[in-house]
Motif scaffolding. Sequence first.
Motif, mmCIF file in Angstrom:
data_model
loop_
_atom_site.group_PDB
_atom_site.id
_atom_site.type_symbol
_atom_site.label_atom_id
_atom_site.label_comp_id
_atom_site.label_asym_id
_atom_site.label_seq_id
_atom_site.Cartn_x
_atom_site.Cartn_y
_atom_site.Cartn_z
ATOM 1 N N ILE A 1 0.843 -1.200 0.000
ATOM 2 C CA ILE A 1 0.000 0.000 0.000
ATOM 3 C C ILE A 1 0.883 1.256 0.000
ATOM 4 N N PHE A 2 2.041 1.185 0.648
ATOM 5 C CA PHE A 2 2.926 2.355 0.693
ATOM 6 C C PHE A 2 3.573 2.588 -0.676
ATOM 7 N N ILE B 1 1.104 4.465 -2.613
ATOM 8 C CA ILE B 1 1.061 5.887 -2.220
ATOM 9 C C ILE B 1 2.253 6.618 -2.844
ATOM 10 N N ILE C 1 -2.609 5.969 -5.007
ATOM 11 C CA ILE C 1 -3.666 6.224 -4.038
ATOM 12 C C ILE C 1 -3.280 7.449 -3.224
ATOM 13 N N PHE D 1 3.712 10.724 5.508
ATOM 14 C CA PHE D 1 2.298 11.107 5.379
ATOM 15 C C PHE D 1 1.573 10.756 6.668
ATOM 16 N N ARG D 2 0.379 11.325 6.820
ATOM 17 C CA ARG D 2 -0.401 11.076 8.033
ATOM 18 C C ARG D 2 -1.002 9.676 7.991
ATOM 19 N N ASP D 3 -0.951 8.998 9.138
ATOM 20 C CA ASP D 3 -1.561 7.673 9.235
ATOM 21 C C ASP D 3 -3.073 7.813 9.061
ATOM 22 N N ILE D 4 -3.656 6.888 8.318
ATOM 23 C CA ILE D 4 -5.094 6.939 8.042
ATOM 24 C C ILE D 4 -5.921 6.667 9.302
ATOM 25 N N ASN D 5 -5.303 6.044 10.291
ATOM 26 C CA ASN D 5 -5.999 5.663 11.525
ATOM 27 C C ASN D 5 -5.171 6.137 12.729
ATOM 28 N N HIS E 1 0.277 11.706 14.199
ATOM 29 C CA HIS E 1 0.668 10.327 13.865
ATOM 30 C C HIS E 1 1.062 10.297 12.395
ATOM 31 N N LEU F 1 3.687 8.603 9.317
ATOM 32 C CA LEU F 1 4.477 7.445 8.890
ATOM 33 C C LEU F 1 5.623 7.970 8.034
ATOM 34 N N ASN G 1 6.950 -1.329 14.326
ATOM 35 C CA ASN G 1 6.375 -2.651 14.546
ATOM 36 C C ASN G 1 7.117 -3.626 13.635
ATOM 37 N N GLY H 1 2.236 -6.541 15.589
ATOM 38 C CA GLY H 1 1.282 -5.578 15.052
ATOM 39 C C GLY H 1 1.627 -5.031 13.688
ATOM 40 N N GLN H 2 2.727 -5.517 13.077
ATOM 41 C CA GLN H 2 3.051 -5.005 11.734
ATOM 42 C C GLN H 2 2.033 -5.537 10.736
ATOM 43 N N VAL I 1 1.890 -3.739 7.405
ATOM 44 C CA VAL I 1 2.412 -3.363 6.089
ATOM 45 C C VAL I 1 3.895 -3.731 6.074
ATOM 46 N N HIS J 1 6.530 4.847 12.712
ATOM 47 C CA HIS J 1 5.429 5.672 13.194
ATOM 48 C C HIS J 1 6.033 6.790 14.038
HETATM 49 P P1 5GP Z 1 2.046 -1.242 10.890
HETATM 50 O O1 5GP Z 1 0.832 -1.829 11.549
HETATM 51 O O2 5GP Z 1 2.476 -2.082 9.706
HETATM 52 O O3 5GP Z 1 3.178 -0.893 11.804
HETATM 53 O O4 5GP Z 1 1.578 0.165 10.340
HETATM 54 C C1 5GP Z 1 0.824 0.325 9.180
HETATM 55 C C2 5GP Z 1 0.077 1.632 9.344
HETATM 56 O O5 5GP Z 1 -0.338 2.026 8.069
HETATM 57 C C3 5GP Z 1 -1.168 1.538 10.217
HETATM 58 O O6 5GP Z 1 -1.032 2.414 11.321
HETATM 59 C C4 5GP Z 1 -2.309 1.952 9.288
HETATM 60 O O7 5GP Z 1 -3.271 2.756 9.918
HETATM 61 C C5 5GP Z 1 -1.560 2.687 8.184
HETATM 62 N N1 5GP Z 1 -2.211 2.587 6.895
HETATM 63 C C6 5GP Z 1 -2.688 1.457 6.288
HETATM 64 N N2 5GP Z 1 -3.191 1.743 5.084
HETATM 65 C C7 5GP Z 1 -3.034 3.083 4.912
HETATM 66 C C8 5GP Z 1 -3.372 3.972 3.842
HETATM 67 O O8 5GP Z 1 -3.911 3.597 2.801
HETATM 68 N N3 5GP Z 1 -3.058 5.277 4.021
HETATM 69 C C9 5GP Z 1 -2.452 5.740 5.143
HETATM 70 N N4 5GP Z 1 -2.195 7.047 5.209
HETATM 71 N N5 5GP Z 1 -2.117 4.931 6.170
HETATM 72 C C10 5GP Z 1 -2.410 3.612 6.054
#
Ligand code: 5GP
Length: 121
Positions: A8-9, A12, A17, A31-35, A41, A43, A89, A95-96, A98, A104
């Motif tokens: 996904i990265f 981006i 996307i 970029f800003r984390d989506i969640n 927060h 990445l 992670n 918790g990883q 991606v 983070h």
């Molecule tokens: P991990 O869990 O691998 O350490 O972190 C992956 C992070 O990527 C998660 O915090 C998740 O919210 C973020 N993330 C996943 N998909 C996307 C996306 O499409 N866009 C953005 N901005 N962040 C994403």
Amino acid sequence: MVTAEPSIFSRIIAGEIPADIVYDGERLIAFRDINPQAPLHLLVVPKTDRYRDVVELAAGDPELLAELVATARLLAEQHGDGDFRLVFNTGAGAGQTVFHAHAHVLSTAGRGGLEEGTLVD
Ligand code: 5GP
């Protein structure tokens, strides 16, 4: 031959996307984390998809890892109060989700302390 899907990265980075990009350098993007799990927060992500996690990045390109840390600090200063938590992670059990190396950058941006256990289940 089995070809891995782009992460996904990578999508981006390729502009396929959208993301809220706060830094776009030669070898790193942020970029800003989506969640978001904190008021700030971000990445910070190497543009290469060569390294699955920070352990591979440290072994394969320590200078890029050092640049990533310096970029995290710069962004924490620009977008917060300069204090930050840097989380890598590493492995699904930690918790990883991606598998494209990334950090983070978490900060309250001056609004109190971060909760313990952020990003750890
Ligand atoms: P991990 O869990 O691998 O350490 O972190 C992956 C992070 O990527 C998660 O915090 C998740 O919210 C973020 N993330 C996943 N998909 C996307 C996306 O499409 N866009 C953005 N901005 N962040 C994403």
